[in-house]
Design a protein around this motif. Structure first.
Motif, PDB file in Angstrom:
ATOM      1  N   LEU A 192       0.833  -1.204   0.000  1.00  0.00           N
ATOM      2  CA  LEU A 192       0.000   0.000   0.000  1.00  0.00           C
ATOM      3  C   LEU A 192       0.867   1.254   0.000  1.00  0.00           C
ATOM      4  O   LEU A 192       0.591   2.219  -0.730  1.00  0.00           O
ATOM      5  CB  LEU A 192      -0.929  -0.004   1.214  1.00  0.00           C
ATOM      6  CG  LEU A 192      -1.801   1.242   1.429  1.00  0.00           C
ATOM      7  CD1 LEU A 192      -2.710   1.476   0.229  1.00  0.00           C
ATOM      8  CD2 LEU A 192      -2.623   1.105   2.701  1.00  0.00           C
ATOM      9  N   ARG A 239       0.872   4.080  -2.896  1.00  0.00           N
ATOM     10  CA  ARG A 239       0.643   5.501  -2.602  1.00  0.00           C
ATOM     11  C   ARG A 239       1.767   6.359  -3.197  1.00  0.00           C
ATOM     12  O   ARG A 239       1.517   7.412  -3.791  1.00  0.00           O
ATOM     13  CB  ARG A 239       0.606   5.725  -1.082  1.00  0.00           C
ATOM     14  CG  ARG A 239      -0.724   5.417  -0.421  1.00  0.00           C
ATOM     15  CD  ARG A 239      -0.823   6.201   0.899  1.00  0.00           C
ATOM     16  NE  ARG A 239      -1.781   5.588   1.794  1.00  0.00           N
ATOM     17  CZ  ARG A 239      -1.490   4.825   2.826  1.00  0.00           C
ATOM     18  NH1 ARG A 239      -0.223   4.519   3.088  1.00  0.00           N
ATOM     19  NH2 ARG A 239      -2.436   4.326   3.605  1.00  0.00           N
ATOM     20  N   ILE A 280      -6.426   1.920  -2.981  1.00  0.00           N
ATOM     21  CA  ILE A 280      -5.862   2.462  -1.742  1.00  0.00           C
ATOM     22  C   ILE A 280      -6.936   2.508  -0.651  1.00  0.00           C
ATOM     23  O   ILE A 280      -6.693   2.128   0.496  1.00  0.00           O
ATOM     24  CB  ILE A 280      -5.263   3.861  -1.992  1.00  0.00           C
ATOM     25  CG1 ILE A 280      -3.962   3.721  -2.809  1.00  0.00           C
ATOM     26  CG2 ILE A 280      -4.995   4.599  -0.688  1.00  0.00           C
ATOM     27  CD1 ILE A 280      -3.411   5.021  -3.346  1.00  0.00           C
ATOM     28  N   GLU A 294      -6.700   0.224   2.688  1.00  0.00           N
ATOM     29  CA  GLU A 294      -6.674   0.888   3.992  1.00  0.00           C
ATOM     30  C   GLU A 294      -7.728   0.296   4.930  1.00  0.00           C
ATOM     31  O   GLU A 294      -7.480   0.133   6.131  1.00  0.00           O
ATOM     32  CB  GLU A 294      -6.908   2.394   3.813  1.00  0.00           C
ATOM     33  CG  GLU A 294      -5.698   3.130   3.248  1.00  0.00           C
ATOM     34  CD  GLU A 294      -5.981   4.581   2.922  1.00  0.00           C
ATOM     35  OE1 GLU A 294      -5.026   5.353   2.772  1.00  0.00           O
ATOM     36  OE2 GLU A 294      -7.187   4.948   2.799  1.00  0.00           O
TER      37      GLU A 294
END
Length: 394
Positions: free
Chosen positions: A43, A47, A82, A86
């Motif tokens: 992740l 990002r 994302i 999350e």
């Protein structure tokens, strides 16, 4: 006997499949302690890749470039991933608390299995998406607008001339239109008004504006036209005149165009620039301005329209507007002197506007008489960047 063997084989296959199913389920649960940290790292990398790409897109947009659709699509999918990743990471601690027997079993087997499967799937999707995010270029030149609207002063008494020219534009038998008249009579204003009228009137023209001027330079004209057609990179600007002409001609030949050339002092060789004859593309137009009726003939204009000076009444109205009431009312004799100054401008809008602005702060009879004297002696004074320049008073 044969039937017994068949039943036994089927039962063994069933057991094997069942075992594989159980092992597969258990695998998702057992690997949670590995896959969750791995997902967290993936992740972070996604990002970072997203942020780098966004910066490239922002820089491109600042340079008025248009981002590629596949870049926008990648960024959109990255945002979705994302958000989903999350949420999985946020739910991780609760799922980890359900694990027992060293992480190989769960107090809530079904829940842990489903969660582990989602984590594994998300890891694979992020890996695949990252591999698709390596773009050599993120944007391209914006498609050129059909008409670039240009700033223009409020036209003065040009309405009838604009309508006359527009009638010629609507006539498919008229391809080349010459607008001629004295310097400062408003030819550029007229051409600008025509340019902007194309943006508010339904039509299918590609409108191109290029300043020619006295120092006629084919390369500069080509660069101005090329900018309107999307040829704006350094490699194109470094091409020869002949190569640019081929590029311009190739684009315009397949379009219904209007080329507006301002301030011609002599014949422009359309072939050398790369402009097709309007007759080659049905309905296309070439409209130019010049001070000389002779240039209209050299350019083979099918319609020659003279841009006239203002009538005395219109000229006085324009001059009053630019001088303003404060200066005109500062002395009873100034209005009469102002009329004399306006008359000396010969009905030329630019002269009336420029001199009117210059006289807006003159409130003494001496200043107005001096202006009249200078106009008598030197005709119209020199104008530099639309600022009036009178010789200094002794």
């Amino acid at each position: 006997m044969g039937n017994c063997c068949s039943v036994q084989c089927s039962f063994e296959n069933f057991l094997l499949r069942g075992w594989d199913f159980i092992v597969g389920h258990a695998n998702y649960v057992c690997k949670l302690q590995q896959t969750l940290p791995t997902l967290s790292a993936a992740l972070q990398e996604l990002r970072a890749q997203r942020n780098n790409l966004l910066r490239q897109v922002d820089l491109a947009e600042q340079r008025l470039l248009k981002p590629f659709e596949q870049v926008q699509l990648w960024l959109s999918k990255a945002e979705t991933m994302i958000t989903e990743a999350e949420k999985l990471i946020a739910d991780g601690p609760q799922q980890m608390n359900n694990l027992c027997l060293g992480g190989c079993a769960s107090k809530s087997c079904l829940s842990s299995y489903k969660f582990g499967k989602k984590v594994a799937k998300m890891l694979q999707e992020i890996s695949d998406h990252k591999s698709k995010g390596a773009f050599g270029k993120v944007a391209e030149n914006q498609p050129a607008a059909p008409v670039v609207v240009m700033p223009v002063e409020q036209p003065v008494a040009l309405e009838s001339t604009i309508q006359k020219v527009w009638s010629c534009i609507e006539d498919e038998d008229v391809g080349i239109i010459g607008l001629y008249g004295l310097g400062r009579v408003g030819k550029t204003t007229l051409l600008t008004e025509l340019n902007n009228k194309f943006s508010t009137t339904p039509n299918d023209f590609k409108v191109i504006w290029a300043l020619v001027s006295k120092d006629y330079d084919v390369g500069k004209i080509q660069d101005r036209i090329g900018g309107n057609l999307g040829f704006s990179d350094d490699s194109w600007k470094n091409k020869s005149v002949e190569e640019k002409a081929v590029d311009i001609y190739g684009v315009l030949l397949n379009k219904k165009f209007v080329v507006l050339l301002d301030d011609l002092w002599k014949r422009v060789d359309l072939k050398q620039v790369g402009i097709p004859q309007p007759s080659q593309t049905k309905g296309s137009k070439l409209i130019f301005t010049t001070r000389s009726l002779g240039v209209c003939g050299e350019m083979e204009a099918q319609k020659k329209i003279k841009v006239e000076c203002l009538e005395p009444e219109k000229a006085w109205e324009l001059f009053q507007d630019k001088v303003g009431d404060e200066a005109l009312n500062s002395h009873p004799d100034i209005p009469n002197l102002a009329k004399q100054v306006a008359e000396r401008c010969g009905g030329l809008p630019l002269a009336l506007i420029t001199i009117g602005r210059a006289m807006a702060c003159k409130t003494t009879l001496e200043d107005w008489k001096y202006a009249i004297e200078m106009l008598k002696r030197f005709a119209l004074p020199k104008m530099e960047n639309e600022i009036i320049v009178f010789p200094k008073r002794d």
